[in-house]
Design a protein around this motif. Structure first.
Motif, PDB file in Angstrom:
ATOM      1  N   GLY A 167       0.836  -1.213   0.000  1.00 50.41           N
ATOM      2  CA  GLY A 167       0.000   0.000   0.000  1.00 50.41           C
ATOM      3  C   GLY A 167       0.861   1.249   0.000  1.00 50.41           C
ATOM      4  O   GLY A 167       0.598   2.212  -0.733  1.00 50.41           O
ATOM      5  N   ARG A 168       1.902   1.234   0.782  1.00 53.61           N
ATOM      6  CA  ARG A 168       2.812   2.403   0.819  1.00 53.61           C
ATOM      7  C   ARG A 168       3.460   2.612  -0.544  1.00 53.61           C
ATOM      8  O   ARG A 168       3.585   3.735  -1.030  1.00 53.61           O
ATOM      9  N   THR A 169       3.896   1.509  -1.148  1.00 51.84           N
ATOM     10  CA  THR A 169       4.562   1.616  -2.448  1.00 51.84           C
ATOM     11  C   THR A 169       3.601   2.170  -3.504  1.00 51.84           C
ATOM     12  O   THR A 169       3.965   3.071  -4.271  1.00 51.84           O
ATOM     13  N   LEU A 170       2.371   1.647  -3.509  1.00 53.71           N
ATOM     14  CA  LEU A 170       1.377   2.148  -4.471  1.00 53.71           C
ATOM     15  C   LEU A 170       1.203   3.652  -4.324  1.00 53.71           C
ATOM     16  O   LEU A 170       1.175   4.393  -5.307  1.00 53.71           O
ATOM     17  N   ALA A 171       1.075   4.079  -3.085  1.00 54.85           N
ATOM     18  CA  ALA A 171       0.827   5.504  -2.840  1.00 54.85           C
ATOM     19  C   ALA A 171       2.037   6.334  -3.259  1.00 54.85           C
ATOM     20  O   ALA A 171       1.909   7.404  -3.860  1.00 54.85           O
ATOM     21  N   ARG A 172       3.215   5.833  -2.933  1.00 50.13           N
ATOM     22  CA  ARG A 172       4.433   6.575  -3.269  1.00 50.13           C
ATOM     23  C   ARG A 172       4.564   6.705  -4.781  1.00 50.13           C
ATOM     24  O   ARG A 172       4.910   7.768  -5.295  1.00 50.13           O
ATOM     25  N   GLU A 173       4.255   5.620  -5.479  1.00 47.40           N
ATOM     26  CA  GLU A 173       4.343   5.678  -6.939  1.00 47.40           C
ATOM     27  C   GLU A 173       3.397   6.725  -7.519  1.00 47.40           C
ATOM     28  O   GLU A 173       3.671   7.332  -8.553  1.00 47.40           O
ATOM     29  N   GLN A 174       2.271   6.912  -6.844  1.00 49.83           N
ATOM     30  CA  GLN A 174       1.279   7.867  -7.353  1.00 49.83           C
ATOM     31  C   GLN A 174       1.611   9.308  -7.014  1.00 49.83           C
ATOM     32  O   GLN A 174       1.429  10.193  -7.829  1.00 49.83           O
ATOM     33  N   VAL A 175       2.027   9.565  -5.799  1.00 47.46           N
ATOM     34  CA  VAL A 175       2.156  10.973  -5.373  1.00 47.46           C
ATOM     35  C   VAL A 175       3.590  11.386  -5.087  1.00 47.46           C
ATOM     36  O   VAL A 175       3.836  12.528  -4.720  1.00 47.46           O
ATOM     37  N   GLY A 176       4.502  10.454  -5.206  1.00 51.58           N
ATOM     38  CA  GLY A 176       5.884  10.804  -4.900  1.00 51.58           C
ATOM     39  C   GLY A 176       6.163  10.679  -3.415  1.00 51.58           C
ATOM     40  O   GLY A 176       5.333  10.181  -2.641  1.00 51.58           O
ATOM     41  N   GLU A 177       7.327  11.148  -3.037  1.00 49.92           N
ATOM     42  CA  GLU A 177       7.779  10.947  -1.659  1.00 49.92           C
ATOM     43  C   GLU A 177       6.984  11.773  -0.652  1.00 49.92           C
ATOM     44  O   GLU A 177       6.871  11.416   0.510  1.00 49.92           O
ATOM     45  N   HIS A 178       6.437  12.906  -1.121  1.00 52.58           N
ATOM     46  CA  HIS A 178       5.824  13.814  -0.153  1.00 52.58           C
ATOM     47  C   HIS A 178       4.375  13.465   0.127  1.00 52.58           C
ATOM     48  O   HIS A 178       3.600  13.259  -0.804  1.00 52.58           O
ATOM     49  N   PRO A 179       4.004  13.390   1.378  1.00 49.45           N
ATOM     50  CA  PRO A 179       2.611  13.090   1.714  1.00 49.45           C
ATOM     51  C   PRO A 179       1.686  14.233   1.302  1.00 49.45           C
ATOM     52  O   PRO A 179       2.135  15.355   1.087  1.00 49.45           O
ATOM     53  N   LEU A 180       0.410  13.891   1.208  1.00 47.98           N
ATOM     54  CA  LEU A 180      -0.579  14.900   0.803  1.00 47.98           C
ATOM     55  C   LEU A 180      -0.996  15.776   1.985  1.00 47.98           C
ATOM     56  O   LEU A 180      -1.100  16.980   1.854  1.00 47.98           O
ATOM     57  N   PHE A 181      -1.291  15.138   3.069  1.00 47.42           N
ATOM     58  CA  PHE A 181      -1.582  15.857   4.312  1.00 47.42           C
ATOM     59  C   PHE A 181      -0.508  15.461   5.308  1.00 47.42           C
ATOM     60  O   PHE A 181       0.086  14.384   5.195  1.00 47.42           O
ATOM     61  N   ARG A 182      -0.318  16.325   6.282  1.00 43.72           N
ATOM     62  CA  ARG A 182       0.610  15.935   7.329  1.00 43.72           C
ATOM     63  C   ARG A 182      -0.086  16.183   8.663  1.00 43.72           C
ATOM     64  O   ARG A 182      -0.318  17.319   9.057  1.00 43.72           O
ATOM     65  N   LEU A 183      -0.485  15.095   9.298  1.00 44.33           N
ATOM     66  CA  LEU A 183      -1.222  15.216  10.559  1.00 44.33           C
ATOM     67  C   LEU A 183      -0.227  15.454  11.683  1.00 44.33           C
ATOM     68  O   LEU A 183       0.676  14.649  11.903  1.00 44.33           O
ATOM     69  N   GLU A 184      -0.418  16.555  12.375  1.00 49.50           N
ATOM     70  CA  GLU A 184       0.526  16.884  13.452  1.00 49.50           C
ATOM     71  C   GLU A 184       0.328  15.942  14.635  1.00 49.50           C
ATOM     72  O   GLU A 184      -0.787  15.570  14.944  1.00 49.50           O
ATOM     73  N   PRO A 185       1.410  15.579  15.289  1.00 49.03           N
ATOM     74  CA  PRO A 185       1.243  14.774  16.500  1.00 49.03           C
ATOM     75  C   PRO A 185       0.668  15.618  17.633  1.00 49.03           C
ATOM     76  O   PRO A 185       0.781  16.851  17.613  1.00 49.03           O
ATOM     77  N   GLY A 186       0.069  14.955  18.603  1.00 44.79           N
ATOM     78  CA  GLY A 186      -0.539  15.670  19.717  1.00 44.79           C
ATOM     79  C   GLY A 186       0.303  15.567  20.979  1.00 44.79           C
ATOM     80  O   GLY A 186       1.434  15.064  20.959  1.00 44.79           O
ATOM     81  N   THR A 187      -0.295  16.033  22.066  1.00 45.68           N
ATOM     82  CA  THR A 187       0.404  16.025  23.357  1.00 45.68           C
ATOM     83  C   THR A 187      -0.422  15.290  24.409  1.00 45.68           C
ATOM     84  O   THR A 187      -0.150  15.369  25.598  1.00 45.68           O
ATOM     85  N   ASN A 188      -1.444  14.594  23.937  1.00 47.88           N
ATOM     86  CA  ASN A 188      -2.350  13.919  24.871  1.00 47.88           C
ATOM     87  C   ASN A 188      -1.772  12.553  25.252  1.00 47.88           C
ATOM     88  O   ASN A 188      -2.052  11.547  24.608  1.00 47.88           O
ATOM     89  N   THR A 189      -0.981  12.545  26.288  1.00 54.47           N
ATOM     90  CA  THR A 189      -0.332  11.288  26.659  1.00 54.47           C
ATOM     91  C   THR A 189      -1.108  10.540  27.738  1.00 54.47           C
ATOM     92  O   THR A 189      -0.739   9.441  28.123  1.00 54.47           O
ATOM     93  N   ARG A 190      -2.200  11.128  28.220  1.00 56.67           N
ATOM     94  CA  ARG A 190      -2.927  10.524  29.344  1.00 56.67           C
ATOM     95  C   ARG A 190      -4.010   9.541  28.916  1.00 56.67           C
ATOM     96  O   ARG A 190      -4.287   8.565  29.612  1.00 56.67           O
ATOM     97  N   SER A 191      -4.640   9.833  27.796  1.00 58.39           N
ATOM     98  CA  SER A 191      -5.885   9.136  27.472  1.00 58.39           C
ATOM     99  C   SER A 191      -5.715   7.645  27.240  1.00 58.39           C
ATOM    100  O   SER A 191      -4.636   7.174  26.874  1.00 58.39           O
ATOM    101  N   ILE A 192      -6.808   6.959  27.406  1.00 56.78           N
ATOM    102  CA  ILE A 192      -6.915   5.572  26.945  1.00 56.78           C
ATOM    103  C   ILE A 192      -7.963   5.553  25.831  1.00 56.78           C
ATOM    104  O   ILE A 192      -8.736   6.499  25.692  1.00 56.78           O
ATOM    105  N   LEU A 193      -7.956   4.493  25.051  1.00 52.78           N
ATOM    106  CA  LEU A 193      -8.974   4.322  24.010  1.00 52.78           C
ATOM    107  C   LEU A 193      -9.995   3.327  24.514  1.00 52.78           C
ATOM    108  O   LEU A 193      -9.653   2.189  24.858  1.00 52.78           O
ATOM    109  N   THR A 194     -11.249   3.733  24.541  1.00 55.01           N
ATOM    110  CA  THR A 194     -12.250   2.819  25.086  1.00 55.01           C
ATOM    111  C   THR A 194     -13.640   3.203  24.591  1.00 55.01           C
ATOM    112  O   THR A 194     -13.786   4.118  23.793  1.00 55.01           O
ATOM    113  N   THR A 195     -14.632   2.476  25.066  1.00 54.68           N
ATOM    114  CA  THR A 195     -16.042   2.773  24.749  1.00 54.68           C
ATOM    115  C   THR A 195     -16.831   2.866  26.050  1.00 54.68           C
ATOM    116  O   THR A 195     -16.366   2.398  27.105  1.00 54.68           O
TER     117      THR A 195
END
Lengths: 598, 290
Positions: A196-224
């Motif tokens: 999947g990564r290779t397919l995408a790279r072949e299509q758009v080149g090395e640079h990503p389309l969006f760049r999601l910034e990392p967060g600072t939320n180190t406390r949370s858990i993932l749950t329902t």
């Protein structure tokens, strides 16, 4: 609609075909990805993987799913939101839509952000808007991994490149999920990811389309909310659970089936909800902290048991995970229309409390509290959830053991019982709660019954006794007020706009407040956590601090607003209702508040 | 000694078959020396279902037809208790039939006593599921609950007694409770208990009952043969009574509470639930979520 040619795969997609922001590869602080296809396409898996990746990037996560009540087939989609700022609901629009078929494009593009794009599966997606952009996801999975089903992991790999994920961490998420499966599951998923990564790279080149910034939320858990309620039940000392499979309550039973036996507890899947609630009542009577969980149709069957527990003064907790009703309604969709049922349902009159958490850690706390209140006041306590709170994985404050306390009320120890000269199960007391023995204790024998009874538990139709017993039981509602969970208030001290809501409306309301604040509008939100008895004092105090108040809920008749008006006839409240099976999103609330303003 | 509730006087009509059943149950509990505080009597709705009011022990009056789920909840919460569910044929075979079948399937160590009088006495004589054709306008063929019970693969103790013979009925109930105490599973005992007001069948039943021990070739240890033996007895105009079906121990289905709670000491009602006693394990459970 412009159709994108689907054959031109040998050459990269011309960058001018992508929206401007995509070309910029702009940074994103709040991004939502929707994955749509047929049930069984693995859309939920991609959503889970993205959620886990966002979580490990310390972002706030909120996932949503739109599935049909069938095992395979039919349109299914899921969305995953990652945000640097806290979020508790679905984003208003999708930045990326991954579509495994034309239907997913058709349904998903209505939500697509003007700057978003669609990643379609070449061969299955034939047409779409200009922003559609095709990769051979399933063909690659079939020809190079050996099974077309891996198309979802190919998609995850492609997304990881398009959205600028940290490759090692994105792989780590796969290892976390498939590493323990054994066999070649992990190996195949990793190779699908790389493809999947290779397919995408072949299509758009090395640079990503969006760049999601990392967060600072180190406390949370993932749950329902369901998982939170199940955990709250365990640590609150719950040791007996009986239920019957029903969407969206089943995960509570599933979690407890895994956890409870290791703590000496028992979980049973009953033959129906009539049996489930009566097993729960029997176990509670015998001295176990006991709970059942259901949704609308099951609640209807449990109704006779609710009244029985109230009349016989047996402490049980009943979780109602609301969904669209009546009858079978829409089993997988969102609604808050059981409020009247949990408040008023049953023939005759009996006391009950209705608690409603707004988010997972709240569900954890209130489940513990429900167990305490049920035993302390010897009555049924309802924990009112809703589909989104029950099922949607989201970031949550970790569950806090330090706040847990166990209060068994007037449950008698064998020693305390032996010290009593006389034991009467239904002794008249000042607070209406009688000391309680459990079977096996000497000197505690007597009758526990749904018949009207005297203090001994003997059947009685004496009018004076009836008056006193009714006052004993129903009076608990007023006497318990100080014991009941308090509402939480968010926002400005005094405000133009007030919100009252319960359950998962917490999320869109909190986010709407943030939008309003950005527009210079002051707002204040009362998150009701006890719905019955109606917290009149809290509501009155709140209403004194706001100009206009909107009661936000998911039903047609405005049930919470009606309860508020019944308690406070002059309360100047307006209903903001939605009953199409989906939850409010923050901008929608803001819009409707503005439309309603004079 | 703490003074507590005393049994009240039965509400039954003079001569009601239920007196004989209560005598039988008391005899069984006495013979096995079950302390009253360890006895839980779960009653259904109807004349017979009020029995817990007239006896020593912990009494629980359940909803109509729901006595079995209630009793199952009690037993699974605390398997040390001796649990009897006691009700009538309307309660158990009509409104509660689904629970009856599923309790046989669950196979919990409790005894279910059904006083069968073929009618709804408390509501004045309507036909119950066991009412014969023609009774009170009944046009539906009655069914036979012990035969139904024997058809459930996990059943391991099926008996029928007659309240006109309380000593024999008492022996069946003694065996049933003993069966539970040995954690061998669920025991079902139907007792023919005439309603002297709406369906006085003492005379007919006294003539019709036939203990299966007197049926030539009857084999209670074999499910098929027991069912066949009962059917042929019924076909000859008699009502089979006695211990109808009790396979050898190694052919019994596992009891649910023994499967779930191998040691009766650790059970939902008696588990240590304080936070301090469980903190380390709770922390581990919660850590698994992060």
């Amino acid at each position: 609609m412009t159709t994108t040619p689907a054959t031109d795969l040998s050459t990269p997609v011309p960058s001018e075909r992508l929206p401007p922001s995509v070309r910029r590869g702009g940074p994103r602080r709040d991004l939502s990805v929707m994955i749509g296809g047929q049930g069984g396409d693995g859309t939920l898996t991609v959503s889970d993987l993205l959620g886990r990746y966002f979580h490990e990037q310390h972002l706030y996560v909120y996932t949503a799913r739109n599935v049909l009540s069938r095992i395979r087939g039919g349109h299914a989609d899921a969305s995953t939101r990652g945000s640097v700022e806290p979020v508790w609901s679905q984003k208003a629009s999708q930045d990326v839509l991954v579509a495994f078929d034309d239907e997913a494009v058709r349904i998903g593009q209505a939500e697509l952000d003007p700057e978003g794009f669609i990643l379609g599966d070449h061969g299955s997606v034939n047409e779409g808007p200009e922003r559609l952009y095709l990769l051979p996801l399933s063909m690659t999975a079939a020809s190079k991994v050996g099974n077309g089903l891996y198309k979802n992991t190919v998609a995850y790999g492609a997304l990881s490149h398009l959205l600028g994920f940290d490759e090692a961490k994105a792989r780590g998420v796969l290892e976390g999920r498939f590493g323990r499966r054994g066999g070649d599951a992990l190996q195949k998923n990793l190779s699908a990811f790389d493809l999947g990564r290779t397919l995408a790279r072949e299509q758009v080149g090395e640079h990503p389309l969006f760049r999601l910034e990392p967060g600072t939320n180190t406390r949370s858990i993932l749950t329902t909310g369901n998982q939170a309620a199940a955990l709250g039940f365990v640590v609150g000392g719950g040791r007996f659970f009986a239920g019957y499979p029903i969407t969206p309550a089943t995960p509570i039973m599933d979690h407890l089936t895994r956890w409870l036996p290791t703590f000496g507890g028992v979980v049973r899947q009953a033959e129906d909800e009539l049996s489930a609630i009566n097993m729960t009542i029997g176990a509670a009577y015998a001295g176990a902290r006991s709970m059942t969980a259901t949704s609308g149709p099951g609640l209807s069957l449990m109704t006779e048991g609710m009244g029985h527990a109230g009349q016989a003064e047996v402490p049980v907790v009943i979780v109602d995970c609301q969904r669209v009703g009546p009858s079978t309604g829409e089993p997988t969709r969102h609604e808050q229309s059981d409020l009247f049922h949990v408040v008023f349902g049953s023939h005759g009159e009996f006391p009950r409390f209705v608690l409603a958490p707004g988010f997972p850690s709240d569900a954890f706390e209130l489940t513990v509290e429900a167990l305490n209140l049920a035993e302390k006041w010897q009555l049924p306590v309802f924990l009112l959830l809703d589909e989104n709170l029950s099922e949607y994985t989201q970031s949550s404050e970790p569950f806090d053991l330090s706040k847990v306390r166990i209060d068994r009320g007037k449950l008698l120890s064998p020693e305390a019982l032996a010290a009593l000269p006389v034991y009467k199960r239904y002794l008249f007391t000042e607070d209406g709660v009688s000391p309680r023995s459990v079977p096996g204790q000497r000197g505690g024998m007597g009758q526990t019954t749904g018949n009207e009874h005297d203090e001994w538990g003997h059947v009685s139709v004496n009018p004076e006794n009836r008056r006193r017993m009714m006052a004993k039981r129903l009076g608990k509602l007023e006497r318990a007020r100080a014991d009941l969970p308090r509402a939480r208030i968010y926002g400005d001290e005094r405000a133009d706009v007030g919100f009252i809501g319960y359950g998962s409306t917490y999320g869109p309301i909190r986010e709407a407040q943030r939008i309003l604040s950005g527009q210079g509008v002051k707002s204040r939100f009362l998150q009701a956590r006890t719905l019955w008895p109606v917290p009149t004092d809290e509501l009155e105090a709140f209403l004194g601090t706001v100009q206009r108040t909107f009661v936000v809920e998911h039903n047609y008749t405005g049930q919470l607003a009606l309860l508020i008006r019944q308690a406070l006839p002059r309360a100047p409240v307006l209903s903001l209702l939605k009953y199409d099976g989906s939850a409010f999103r923050a901008p929608e609330l803001v819009k409707r508040v503005k439309e309603a303003r004079p | 000694m703490t003074e507590t509730a005393k049994p009240t006087a039965p509400i039954w009509c003079p001569g009601c078959g239920d007196f004989g059943v209560m005598a039988a149950i008391k005899r069984a509990l006495g013979e096995l020396k079950v302390p009253p505080e360890e006895t839980v009597l779960v009653g259904g709705i109807g004349c017979s279902g009020a029995i817990h009011n007239f006896m020593d022990g912990y009494g629980f009056h359940s909803l109509h037809g729901r006595l079995l789920p209630t009793a199952v909840g009690v037993k699974l919460a605390n398997p040390k208790l001796t649990v009897l569910a006691i009700g009538g044929d309307g309660d158990g075979y009509a409104i509660g039939l689904g629970h009856f079948v599923h309790t046989l399937k669950k196979n919990v160590d409790l005894t279910y006593v059904v006083m069968n009088n073929e009618t709804y006495g408390l509501t004045k004589g309507q036909a119950s599921p066991t009412a014969p054709l023609g009774f009170s306008g009944n046009v539906e063929t009655p069914f036979d609950a012990p035969l139904l019970a024997m058809s459930i693969p996990s059943s391991g103790f099926v008996a029928r007694g007659f309240s006109g013979a309380p000593r024999e009925a008492g022996q069946l109930i003694t065996q049933a409770i003993q069966f539970n105490r040995e954690r061998r599973g669920f025991a079902f005992v139907e007792i023919l208990s005439p309603c002297v007001t709406y369906n006085d069948t003492y005379k007919e039943w006294r003539e019709q009952v036939q203990n299966v021990d007197t049926v030539p070739g009857y084999d209670r240890t074999d499910r098929g043969k027991a069912i066949a033996g009962c059917l042929s007895t019924i076909a000859s105009g008699r009502i089979p009574v006695g211990l109808l079906f009790r396979p050898s121990d190694e052919r019994l289905a596992p009891s649910l509470d023994r499967t779930l709670l191998p040691t009766v000491e650790s059970a939902p009602a008696t588990a240590e639930i304080s936070l301090d006693a469980n903190r380390a394990r709770y922390e581990k459970l919660l850590a698994g979520l992060a």
